[in-house]
Design a protein around this motif. Structure first.
Motif, mmCIF file in Angstrom:
data_model
loop_
_atom_site.group_PDB
_atom_site.id
_atom_site.type_symbol
_atom_site.label_atom_id
_atom_site.label_comp_id
_atom_site.label_asym_id
_atom_site.label_seq_id
_atom_site.Cartn_x
_atom_site.Cartn_y
_atom_site.Cartn_z
ATOM 1 N N UNK A 149 0.816 -1.224 0.000
ATOM 2 C CA UNK A 149 0.000 0.000 0.000
ATOM 3 C C UNK A 149 0.846 1.270 0.000
ATOM 4 N N UNK A 150 2.057 1.197 0.521
ATOM 5 C CA UNK A 150 2.831 2.396 0.814
ATOM 6 C C UNK A 150 3.053 3.282 -0.411
ATOM 7 N N UNK A 151 3.615 2.719 -1.468
ATOM 8 C CA UNK A 151 3.887 3.511 -2.668
ATOM 9 C C UNK A 151 2.593 3.965 -3.336
ATOM 10 N N UNK A 152 1.548 3.128 -3.280
ATOM 11 C CA UNK A 152 0.259 3.495 -3.868
ATOM 12 C C UNK A 152 -0.295 4.745 -3.188
ATOM 13 N N UNK A 212 10.619 4.595 -3.053
ATOM 14 C CA UNK A 212 11.042 5.184 -4.322
ATOM 15 C C UNK A 212 11.260 4.120 -5.398
ATOM 16 N N UNK A 213 11.816 2.983 -5.007
ATOM 17 C CA UNK A 213 12.014 1.897 -5.979
ATOM 18 C C UNK A 213 10.668 1.443 -6.554
ATOM 19 N N UNK A 214 9.659 1.382 -5.691
ATOM 20 C CA UNK A 214 8.324 0.988 -6.162
ATOM 21 C C UNK A 214 7.726 2.082 -7.052
ATOM 22 N N UNK A 215 7.967 3.339 -6.680
ATOM 23 C CA UNK A 215 7.461 4.451 -7.484
ATOM 24 C C UNK A 215 8.152 4.517 -8.848
ATOM 25 N N UNK A 216 9.385 4.032 -8.920
ATOM 26 C CA UNK A 216 10.081 3.975 -10.211
ATOM 27 C C UNK A 216 9.271 3.176 -11.230
ATOM 28 N N UNK A 220 7.365 6.756 -12.891
ATOM 29 C CA UNK A 220 8.738 7.253 -13.032
ATOM 30 C C UNK A 220 8.859 8.779 -12.953
ATOM 31 N N UNK A 221 7.941 9.563 -13.566
ATOM 32 C CA UNK A 221 8.059 11.033 -13.463
ATOM 33 C C UNK A 221 7.976 11.532 -12.021
ATOM 34 N N UNK A 222 7.029 10.970 -11.241
ATOM 35 C CA UNK A 222 6.907 11.376 -9.841
ATOM 36 C C UNK A 222 8.151 10.990 -9.062
ATOM 37 N N UNK A 223 8.650 9.784 -9.275
ATOM 38 C CA UNK A 223 9.850 9.322 -8.585
ATOM 39 C C UNK A 223 11.030 10.241 -8.873
ATOM 40 N N UNK A 224 11.155 10.669 -10.132
ATOM 41 C CA UNK A 224 12.255 11.557 -10.519
ATOM 42 C C UNK A 224 12.138 12.906 -9.815
ATOM 43 N N UNK A 225 10.923 13.440 -9.729
ATOM 44 C CA UNK A 225 10.703 14.724 -9.068
ATOM 45 C C UNK A 225 11.065 14.637 -7.586
ATOM 46 N N UNK A 226 10.635 13.554 -6.946
ATOM 47 C CA UNK A 226 10.913 13.385 -5.518
ATOM 48 C C UNK A 226 12.417 13.285 -5.276
ATOM 49 N N UNK A 227 13.093 12.467 -6.075
ATOM 50 C CA UNK A 227 14.540 12.312 -5.913
ATOM 51 C C UNK A 227 15.267 13.642 -6.087
ATOM 52 N N UNK A 228 14.795 14.443 -7.026
ATOM 53 C CA UNK A 228 15.437 15.728 -7.309
ATOM 54 C C UNK A 228 15.312 16.691 -6.141
ATOM 55 N N UNK A 229 14.184 16.602 -5.429
ATOM 56 C CA UNK A 229 13.918 17.585 -4.382
ATOM 57 C C UNK A 229 14.225 17.101 -2.968
ATOM 58 N N UNK A 230 14.574 15.834 -2.821
ATOM 59 C CA UNK A 230 14.878 15.349 -1.481
ATOM 60 C C UNK A 230 16.104 16.059 -0.906
ATOM 61 N N UNK A 231 16.032 16.368 0.376
ATOM 62 C CA UNK A 231 17.146 17.021 1.066
ATOM 63 C C UNK A 231 18.075 15.937 1.582
ATOM 64 N N UNK A 232 19.318 15.950 1.163
ATOM 65 C CA UNK A 232 20.259 14.893 1.503
ATOM 66 C C UNK A 232 21.364 15.400 2.430
ATOM 67 N N UNK A 233 22.158 14.463 2.919
ATOM 68 C CA UNK A 233 23.291 14.804 3.777
ATOM 69 C C UNK A 233 24.253 15.738 3.044
ATOM 70 N N UNK A 234 24.485 15.476 1.770
ATOM 71 C CA UNK A 234 25.396 16.315 0.984
ATOM 72 C C UNK A 234 24.857 17.735 0.833
ATOM 73 N N UNK A 235 23.515 17.873 0.784
ATOM 74 C CA UNK A 235 22.922 19.203 0.647
ATOM 75 C C UNK A 235 23.235 20.116 1.828
ATOM 76 N N UNK A 236 23.465 19.489 3.007
ATOM 77 C CA UNK A 236 23.807 20.283 4.194
ATOM 78 C C UNK A 236 25.013 21.160 3.907
#
Length: 330
Positions: A149-152, A212-216, A220-236
């Motif tokens: 259910x999670x990705x849905x 995210x793997x399930x959303x891929x 795929x478009x939604x997964x790409x948008x989420x990955x692009x906007x996620x705040x990561x350790x490197x972003x700090x």
């Protein structure tokens, strides 16, 4: 009258300046409850005012009554007490929950209980319900839903930009609670991409990857948008040096050392430049002698640092202008 109603009447009578000072000593939930009461009070009779004031052993000026100035009054006192940015955030939450008390009911429920209650519902119904909650609670509940259910649900939250009163009434039936009439064709913003991205920033790294793997596959478009906007350790480390120094003061050396295990030389250099020379030497030595560690432990340490940054953002100590490589301001 509820306690929030009485507090609202007293503060409206005392005016903006006193209200602002009182709000400075309250937490967000208390401010939201009183603000909701202020916005809906309308005309307040003299006898009601006297009753409330007598409860506080005070003396009132014998006027004919007062009239709540509604949202504009609430916004002004919030801005005075908390600043424009914080006021805007609270007003958005206030407006989003103005349809009734469903959000308050769910906010006080255990996440596991909500997940158990919702798991038999259609993913669209679950999405509409969860999209109205704070991102942290939403992510906790989704983590407790069955894996299939999670990705849905995440996919549908991203699509739930607006919801009609009819659908909100259906939610009322599902939750067995009565909601206030909304009337007409009015709609309420409860979801969208921003909600999903904010929600993902509260997932742990393993859960984030799993969904995210399930959303891929699902979208795929939604997964790409989420990955692009996620705040990561490197972003700090896109922050300026002064901001990084503030963050590093809130992080233990042990957590920082473990988090740096998979960092690039560029990130390590920026960290060493923004901590004391003694701490830098200790961490360098620890990294040299550190044997293999589990990736999940490294990701957990990085997640702890991200939590520190998000907490500082909520407190107004750091302002993140964007995600995933966008400029960051402080």
């Amino acid at each position: 009258m509820t306690g929030a109603d009485k507090a609202a009447i007293l503060l409206l009578y005392l005016g903006n300046e006193v209200t602002g000072k009182v709000f400075e000593h309250m937490d967000d939930d208390e401010i939201k409850k009183i603000s909701k009461s202020m916005a809906k009070l309308g005309h307040i009779s003299r006898s009601t005012i006297m009753e409330v004031v007598e409860d506080f052993a005070s003396v009132t000026n014998p006027e004919s009554g007062i009239f709540s100035q509604g949202e504009e009054f609430v916004r002004k006192i919030l801005e005075k007490a908390l600043g424009p940015a914080k006021a805007d955030m609270l007003m958005e939450e206030l407006q989003a929950s103005s349809y009734g008390d469903l959000v308050d009911i769910l906010a006080n429920m255990d996440s596991k209980s909500i997940a158990n209650f919702l798991c038999q519902e259609h993913p669209q119904t679950i999405a509409v319900i969860l999209a109205k909650l704070k991102s942290k609670q939403t992510s906790e509940i989704i983590s407790l839903l069955p894996h299939e259910l999670q990705a849905e649900v995440v996919l549908r939250i991203a699509d739930v930009e607006q919801v009609s009163p009819e659908i909100l009434h259906e939610i009322d039936e599902v939750m067995k609670k009565e909601i206030k009439s909304m009337g007409g064709t009015q709609r309420y913003k409860v979801g969208g991409i921003e909600k999903v991205v904010d929600m993902f920033n509260h997932f742990d790294r393993s859960k984030e990857k799993q969904i995210l793997d399930k959303l891929d596959v699902l979208s795929p478009p939604l997964s790409e948008i989420i990955r692009k906007h996620l705040f990561t350790f490197e972003d700090v480390f896109q922050l300026d040096d002064r901001s990084i120094q503030s963050i590093m003061r809130e992080v233990s050396n042990d957590t920082l050392t473990l988090a740096m295990k998979t960092s690039t030389d560029e990130v390590k250099e920026k960290i060493f430049r923004n901590i004391s020379s003694r701490a830098a030497e200790m961490i360098k030595e620890d990294l040299e002698v550190m044997g293999p560690v589990r990736l999940s432990d490294v990701e957990k340490a990085q997640g702890e640092i991200i939590k520190v940054v998000r907490k500082m953002e909520e407190e107004g100590k750091v302002v993140l202008a964007g995600r995933g490589g966008d400029d960051v301001l402080v």
